[in-house]
Scaffold this motif. Structure first.
Motif, PDB file in Angstrom:
ATOM      1  N   LEU A  74      -4.604   3.041  -1.256  1.00  0.00           N
ATOM      2  CA  LEU A  74      -3.887   1.826  -0.866  1.00  0.00           C
ATOM      3  C   LEU A  74      -2.640   2.139  -0.056  1.00  0.00           C
ATOM      4  O   LEU A  74      -2.293   1.409   0.889  1.00  0.00           O
ATOM      5  CB  LEU A  74      -3.526   1.021  -2.114  1.00  0.00           C
ATOM      6  N   MET A  75      -1.947   3.212  -0.413  1.00  0.00           N
ATOM      7  CA  MET A  75      -0.752   3.587   0.348  1.00  0.00           C
ATOM      8  C   MET A  75      -1.119   4.016   1.760  1.00  0.00           C
ATOM      9  O   MET A  75      -0.389   3.739   2.722  1.00  0.00           O
ATOM     10  CB  MET A  75       0.004   4.693  -0.386  1.00  0.00           C
ATOM     11  N   ALA A  76      -2.263   4.698   1.906  1.00  0.00           N
ATOM     12  CA  ALA A  76      -2.720   5.086   3.238  1.00  0.00           C
ATOM     13  C   ALA A  76      -3.104   3.850   4.061  1.00  0.00           C
ATOM     14  O   ALA A  76      -2.859   3.799   5.274  1.00  0.00           O
ATOM     15  CB  ALA A  76      -3.901   6.039   3.133  1.00  0.00           C
ATOM     16  N   MET A  77      -3.690   2.857   3.402  1.00  0.00           N
ATOM     17  CA  MET A  77      -4.036   1.610   4.092  1.00  0.00           C
ATOM     18  C   MET A  77      -2.773   0.857   4.529  1.00  0.00           C
ATOM     19  O   MET A  77      -2.756   0.206   5.569  1.00  0.00           O
ATOM     20  CB  MET A  77      -4.866   0.732   3.166  1.00  0.00           C
ATOM     21  N   ASP A  78      -1.742   0.920   3.683  1.00  0.00           N
ATOM     22  CA  ASP A  78      -0.457   0.267   3.957  1.00  0.00           C
ATOM     23  C   ASP A  78      -0.630  -1.213   4.323  1.00  0.00           C
ATOM     24  O   ASP A  78      -0.220  -1.655   5.394  1.00  0.00           O
ATOM     25  CB  ASP A  78       0.286   0.994   5.085  1.00  0.00           C
ATOM     26  N   PRO A  79      -1.233  -2.016   3.431  1.00  0.00           N
ATOM     27  CA  PRO A  79      -1.387  -3.447   3.737  1.00  0.00           C
ATOM     28  C   PRO A  79      -0.022  -4.125   3.847  1.00  0.00           C
ATOM     29  O   PRO A  79       0.933  -3.729   3.172  1.00  0.00           O
ATOM     30  CB  PRO A  79      -2.182  -3.975   2.537  1.00  0.00           C
ATOM     31  N   ARG A  80       0.048  -5.143   4.697  1.00  0.00           N
ATOM     32  CA  ARG A  80       1.319  -5.822   4.968  1.00  0.00           C
ATOM     33  C   ARG A  80       1.205  -7.318   4.703  1.00  0.00           C
ATOM     34  O   ARG A  80       0.154  -7.925   4.922  1.00  0.00           O
ATOM     35  CB  ARG A  80       1.728  -5.609   6.439  1.00  0.00           C
ATOM     36  N   TYR A  81       2.303  -7.878   4.242  1.00  0.00           N
ATOM     37  CA  TYR A  81       2.356  -9.333   4.146  1.00  0.00           C
ATOM     38  C   TYR A  81       2.320  -9.915   5.560  1.00  0.00           C
ATOM     39  O   TYR A  81       2.966  -9.386   6.474  1.00  0.00           O
ATOM     40  CB  TYR A  81       3.629  -9.781   3.436  1.00  0.00           C
ATOM     41  N   PRO A  82       1.593 -11.001   5.780  1.00  0.00           N
ATOM     42  CA  PRO A  82       1.540 -11.601   7.119  1.00  0.00           C
ATOM     43  C   PRO A  82       2.928 -12.051   7.578  1.00  0.00           C
ATOM     44  O   PRO A  82       3.755 -12.487   6.772  1.00  0.00           O
ATOM     45  CB  PRO A  82       0.610 -12.810   6.919  1.00  0.00           C
ATOM     46  N   THR A  83       3.174 -11.903   8.856  1.00  0.00           N
ATOM     47  CA  THR A  83       4.430 -12.385   9.439  1.00  0.00           C
ATOM     48  C   THR A  83       4.149 -13.638  10.257  1.00  0.00           C
ATOM     49  O   THR A  83       3.078 -13.784  10.846  1.00  0.00           O
ATOM     50  CB  THR A  83       5.062 -11.317  10.336  1.00  0.00           C
ATOM     51  N   LEU A  84       5.103 -14.541  10.288  1.00  0.00           N
ATOM     52  CA  LEU A  84       4.935 -15.804  10.997  1.00  0.00           C
ATOM     53  C   LEU A  84       5.441 -15.697  12.426  1.00  0.00           C
ATOM     54  O   LEU A  84       6.407 -14.971  12.710  1.00  0.00           O
ATOM     55  CB  LEU A  84       5.691 -16.915  10.264  1.00  0.00           C
TER      56      LEU A  84
END
Length: 288
Positions: free
Chosen positions: A260-270
């Motif tokens: 998961l850390m390698a994927m580094d998912p991000r919260y969507p930005t507006l």
């Protein structure tokens, strides 16, 4: 300089990874009692809590991002600790974002399709983590052990089919984590005896556990073969030493967290327009 959390995790799990193309021999290559020298038993509670917190944070981001998913494949012999690993490692994540699937003997409908069909139905959606408690690898383990007359070429064909299927899944945006909980015969014996001797564990015992234990050497060869042929760049295996439950849980959490850390998912930005609208909504709320 202190090591970053991900560097420490990478150092912990490196000896557990089956490098693609490696010929595995069990138990020579992977010791079921291994705990390394990076983790002390007295720190086990704190370390597992940190791992669970890392998973919870990244799982929340994965769900919010909603574009990729994670499939965790969990394999072990009887009493290997699959259920306990799931319960402890995933204890802090949002249950809405995790699906656990346990595969039993296939139904008549499932037998009417190809052997990978039922597993494809249980893959995660984007933003989700799916855990296969036993998996498509039973088709080259239990089936193989109980069908000794099948030619080696039959299992090689299945390995290639599984690798191709997993490659398709990975190419579609789903990261695959494969964990084999590696148990010693003596530790399995102790755990099976506990299922008989402790009333609260009686329900776990099945006569089939003892019957399957008689095939121990056959299962070791079957596992060694599948680890050798199905650990790939897109879906590598990690062999988790399972004799010490506390270490197995920390190691399993570390492998999933590293992915998961390698994927580094991000919260969507507006975008700018959406931010202006939020500002207007805030103003309206403040005005009552």
């Amino acid at each position: 300089m202190p090591k970053r959390p991900r560097d420490r995790i990478a150092e912990l799990i490196a000896p557990l990874r089956v490098e693609p193309g490696r010929r595995v021999r069990l138990p020579r290559d992977f010791d079921p009692g291994y705990t390394g020298d990076l983790v002390r038993k007295r720190d086990r509670t704190e370390l597992l809590e940190r791992g669970v917190a890392l998973l919870a944070d990244h799982q929340a981001r994965l769900a919010a991002e909603g574009t990729r998913g994670v499939l965790v494949v969990l394999q072990a012999l009887d009493a290997g600790g699959k259920d306990g690993t799931i319960r402890h490692v995933m204890s802090g994540v949002n249950p809405q974002g995790v699906r656990v699937h346990s595969f039993k003997v296939p139904s008549a409908e499932e037998r009417a399709h190809d052997y990978l069909w039922r597993y494809g139905l249980r893959l995660p959606a984007r933003g989700e983590i799916a855990i296969f408690n036993r998996s498509h690898y039973e088709e080259v383990l239990v089936v193989r052990v109980h069908d000794p007359e099948a030619p080696t070429s039959h299992w090689r064909d299945r390995f290639r089919a599984i690798n191709d299927w997993e490659h398709h899944v990975a190419a579609s945006g789903f990261h695959i984590v494969k964990l084999f909980l590696n148990l010693s015969p003596e530790e399995q014996r102790r755990r099976l005896l506990a299922r008989i001797d402790e009333p609260a564990k009686n329900w776990k015992f099945s006569a089939s556990d003892l019957a399957e234990r008689r095939h121990w050497d056959d299962y070791q060869r079957a596992y060694a073969d599948l680890l050798s042929h199905t650990s790939t760049d897109w879906a590598p295996w990690h062999v988790i030493p399972a004799d010490q439950k506390w270490f197995a849980r920390i190691a399993a959490a570390a492998v999933i967290a590293d992915t998961l850390m390698a994927m580094d998912p991000r919260y969507p930005t507006l975008d700018r327009k959406a931010r202006r609208e939020l500002k207007q909504f805030r103003g309206a709320l403040e005005d009552g």
